[in-house]
Scaffold this motif. Sequence first.
Motif, PDB file in Angstrom:
ATOM      1  N   SER A 184      22.548 -26.964 -80.164  1.00  9.08           N
ATOM      2  CA  SER A 184      24.358 -26.394 -79.884  1.00  9.08           C
ATOM      3  C   SER A 184      24.547 -25.303 -79.658  1.00  9.08           C
ATOM      4  O   SER A 184      25.592 -24.465 -78.589  1.00  9.08           O
ATOM      5  CB  SER A 184      25.456 -27.694 -79.936  1.00  9.08           C
ATOM      6  N   GLY A 185      24.329 -24.780 -80.682  1.00 12.75           N
ATOM      7  CA  GLY A 185      25.486 -23.595 -81.123  1.00 12.75           C
ATOM      8  C   GLY A 185      24.656 -22.301 -80.476  1.00 12.75           C
ATOM      9  O   GLY A 185      24.861 -21.072 -80.203  1.00 12.75           O
ATOM     10  N   ALA A 186      23.028 -22.099 -80.036  1.00 14.05           N
ATOM     11  CA  ALA A 186      22.411 -21.740 -80.011  1.00 14.05           C
ATOM     12  C   ALA A 186      22.462 -21.962 -77.580  1.00 14.05           C
ATOM     13  O   ALA A 186      21.640 -20.691 -77.117  1.00 14.05           O
ATOM     14  CB  ALA A 186      21.066 -21.723 -80.076  1.00 14.05           C
ATOM     15  N   TYR A 190      30.378 -20.318 -75.863  1.00 20.33           N
ATOM     16  CA  TYR A 190      32.454 -20.435 -75.688  1.00 20.33           C
ATOM     17  C   TYR A 190      31.951 -19.597 -77.208  1.00 20.33           C
ATOM     18  O   TYR A 190      33.356 -19.285 -77.091  1.00 20.33           O
ATOM     19  CB  TYR A 190      32.119 -21.984 -75.694  1.00 20.33           C
ATOM     20  N   HIS A 191      31.750 -19.919 -77.927  1.00 17.68           N
ATOM     21  CA  HIS A 191      31.541 -19.502 -79.037  1.00 17.68           C
ATOM     22  C   HIS A 191      31.434 -17.971 -79.509  1.00 17.68           C
ATOM     23  O   HIS A 191      31.814 -17.497 -80.180  1.00 17.68           O
ATOM     24  CB  HIS A 191      30.733 -19.852 -80.260  1.00 17.68           C
ATOM     25  N   VAL A 192      30.703 -17.114 -78.355  1.00 17.05           N
ATOM     26  CA  VAL A 192      30.350 -15.957 -78.061  1.00 17.05           C
ATOM     27  C   VAL A 192      31.406 -15.022 -78.452  1.00 17.05           C
ATOM     28  O   VAL A 192      31.794 -14.259 -79.665  1.00 17.05           O
ATOM     29  CB  VAL A 192      29.101 -15.293 -76.929  1.00 17.05           C
ATOM     30  N   VAL A 195      32.861 -15.359 -82.659  1.00 16.96           N
ATOM     31  CA  VAL A 195      31.875 -15.592 -83.329  1.00 16.96           C
ATOM     32  C   VAL A 195      31.126 -14.125 -83.749  1.00 16.96           C
ATOM     33  O   VAL A 195      31.514 -13.890 -84.516  1.00 16.96           O
ATOM     34  CB  VAL A 195      31.001 -17.232 -83.350  1.00 16.96           C
ATOM     35  N   HIS A 196      30.584 -14.033 -82.584  1.00 10.47           N
ATOM     36  CA  HIS A 196      30.473 -12.609 -82.625  1.00 10.47           C
ATOM     37  C   HIS A 196      30.983 -11.104 -81.929  1.00 10.47           C
ATOM     38  O   HIS A 196      30.043 -10.471 -81.544  1.00 10.47           O
ATOM     39  CB  HIS A 196      29.522 -12.582 -81.731  1.00 10.47           C
ATOM     40  N   LYS A 197      32.179 -11.442 -81.895  1.00 10.43           N
ATOM     41  CA  LYS A 197      32.703 -10.281 -81.588  1.00 10.43           C
ATOM     42  C   LYS A 197      32.342  -8.569 -82.240  1.00 10.43           C
ATOM     43  O   LYS A 197      33.085  -8.236 -81.492  1.00 10.43           O
ATOM     44  CB  LYS A 197      34.915 -10.344 -81.883  1.00 10.43           C
ATOM     45  N   GLU A 317      25.498 -14.861 -88.294  1.00 10.83           N
ATOM     46  CA  GLU A 317      27.032 -15.509 -88.065  1.00 10.83           C
ATOM     47  C   GLU A 317      26.784 -17.095 -87.254  1.00 10.83           C
ATOM     48  O   GLU A 317      27.220 -17.982 -88.047  1.00 10.83           O
ATOM     49  CB  GLU A 317      27.564 -14.694 -87.088  1.00 10.83           C
ATOM     50  N   ASP A 318      25.995 -16.972 -86.929  1.00 11.24           N
ATOM     51  CA  ASP A 318      25.557 -18.175 -86.363  1.00 11.24           C
ATOM     52  C   ASP A 318      25.463 -19.429 -87.555  1.00 11.24           C
ATOM     53  O   ASP A 318      25.893 -20.640 -87.119  1.00 11.24           O
ATOM     54  CB  ASP A 318      24.808 -18.486 -85.258  1.00 11.24           C
ATOM     55  N   ARG A 319      25.006 -18.896 -88.287  1.00  6.77           N
ATOM     56  CA  ARG A 319      24.786 -19.919 -89.742  1.00  6.77           C
ATOM     57  C   ARG A 319      25.598 -20.680 -90.549  1.00  6.77           C
ATOM     58  O   ARG A 319      25.956 -21.802 -90.421  1.00  6.77           O
ATOM     59  CB  ARG A 319      24.041 -19.242 -90.588  1.00  6.77           C
TER      60      ARG A 319
HETATM   61 FE   LIG Z   1      25.706 -17.119 -81.848  1.00 10.81          FE
END
Ligand SMILES: [Fe+2]
Length: 371
Positions: A184-186, A190-192, A195-197, A317-319
């Motif tokens: 799901s995270g990949a 929506y999270h990018v 989470v990855h700012k 970051e994803d982990r």
């Molecule tokens: Fe990600």
Amino acid sequence: MSELFGPTNAVFHDPALFTAEQRLLRSSWTCVGTTFDLPAPDTRFVHEDAQRSLIVARDGAGTLRAFVNACTHRGTRLCQGRGAGRMQCPYHGWVFGTDGRLLGASKRAGFKTLEEAELGLKPAAAVQLGKLIFVHDDPRQTEADLRAFLGAEAEQIAAISERAQRPLLECRMPLRGNWKLAVSGAIEDYHVAFVHKQTLQKGRSSRPEDYVLRPNGHAVFSTAAPLGWKKPLLRWLGGIEPLEQFESHFVFPNLLVIQIVGVIHVTRFVPVAPGESLRVSQLYDISPRRGWWNPLEWLRWAIMPLARHGLHKVFREDREVLEEAQVGTGVAPDQLRGPAHMEEARVEHFLAEVARQVNVAPRPLPTANDA
Ligand SMILES: [Fe+2]
Ligand code: FES
């Protein structure tokens, strides 16, 4: 009918559901790597997920093959990792070839009967599509079956994977999280921005028309990614035409094939246990290898550690958020999953397909031989 896959967070923890999902995975095609993993005849590697271990090999004639990784004497696991040539069982020393044949049993005279021809390794199906290698537990499955399962995805992921010219890096990252959370995270954007700012710049939000949801749970996110002034620079650096279309193909149940600028990115999320999975990311350069005397090759060599560092940061970051999601869904297993954002369209589609497949009695896919 009891519903194994319900609307609550329990789906990321339930051991009975996890077992049913393993049946789902085993009655589906699984990508286990690329042709770069089998660089020559007589080479092999082992693919493992929660309940299986398979040897994937090119035999001496170069034919792609897959076998259950269990000795036909007492069932011991034959080998691990990567290797070349014949395989010797660690228990009593039987020897098998990369074509699966039993080549020899130690102290052979001590057996009353021993039919070598009947004691080859149990085969599975292995098919190459583009540069991707897929396996299926049912050895009767064929390339036609794989293509039928993939539908429109077949040609597209074959074409993308064919652009891969040489491996850049491989990252195997154990995750303390359910495989569905990892997938799901990949496949959501929506999270990018959040989470990855620090690590990923995302110019604009996705649009609904960027997503195409396909039968069997597959889904594509595709958007123009104009390179502007960087294009001539990349063309000069890479000696190739950079790709100005970002494409992210999710192949149900656990494969992601991405093309971005000059890189092809193949990621698999391997289920290990209800709360554990493994992320395997393989990156490939679309520019061919140049001679060592070429200054561009040196430049690439110098840039590579920076690229590797940046990418690992994104993966970490994803982990981090995945593991928080695993903990949170565990302390609130009865909580309903919340509403989905437009940029989570592929997640909804993926979870709906898992639910569909485990809530009906899972059946093996029809084979072309059955037609
Ligand atoms: Fe990600
Ligand atoms: S279990 Fe493999 S040789 Fe006996």
